[in-house]
Design a protein around this motif. Sequence first.
Motif: not given
Length: 272
Positions: A179-185, A149-157, A160-168
């Motif tokens: 994954g490849e759809n993450i810009d920042m951790v 689900k996280l990967n799919q949301l990142g792909k869609t983001a 849409l031209g949005l950057e993705v910040l993954l929080e762990v």
Amino acid sequence: MNILDKIIARKLEEITESKKLRPVSVLEKEPLFSRTTVSLASALKNASSPQIISEFKRKSPSKGIINGEVFPEIVTADYVKAGAAGLSVLTDHDFFGGSFDDFLKARHANPFVPMLRKDFIVDEYQLFEARSIGADVILLIAACLEPDKLNQLGKTARELGLEVLLEVHNADELEVSLGENIDMVGVNNRNLKTFETSVETSVVLSEQIPDSFVKISESGLKDAETILHLYKYGYKGFLIGETFMKTVNPGTALADLQNNLTQHSNLNPQFL
């Protein structure tokens, strides 16, 4: 049911209601939907010193009301004047006192500054919401999402031209979520289930985050020494909210921290 479970349960109810009131076809017609986004990742990656992402947050589940006498357009403009590299604005209402109105006021006051929609994203609909209010970055919290689900949301983001910040919060979340759809951790030093904080979480996870991702440390950041200590471990961005928001003038609090960072850096050039 812990607080995170309660937040997600309520979020799913909100999304169901919002889809009926404002379907995607309506969101896509909002003036800000087609706005050209501003890259937070690039601003952090190209910086040669620690960069602060300043947050507008009225309250939290653990602290209650932090500051109820503030205006988002004023606080965020003051943040930018004090040198914030980016802004984070809470849009969750029930648990954090945020709103789309807060975000929009901050957006209009700071049209060219990268802004993160800080919320609990669990459905693609929320990505269209984020675009419609002028967000540049969205947050995906590993503790809330299955890896697929996280990967799919990142792909869609990204689409849409949005950057993705993954929080762990720990190594297990990091391992299954990158994954490849993450810009920042972003490493959250606060345990979302107990709300206890420890900056050692950022230290421990720093070597496990590949250099291809921009590293951000979140929560429990109160002084220049801590920030410079984490900067040595490769963190370029530092997301700070409560430390500033609990003061009478959050923008002044950021300016004071920036001055302290400069002073400590000059005294200890090995940090940079």
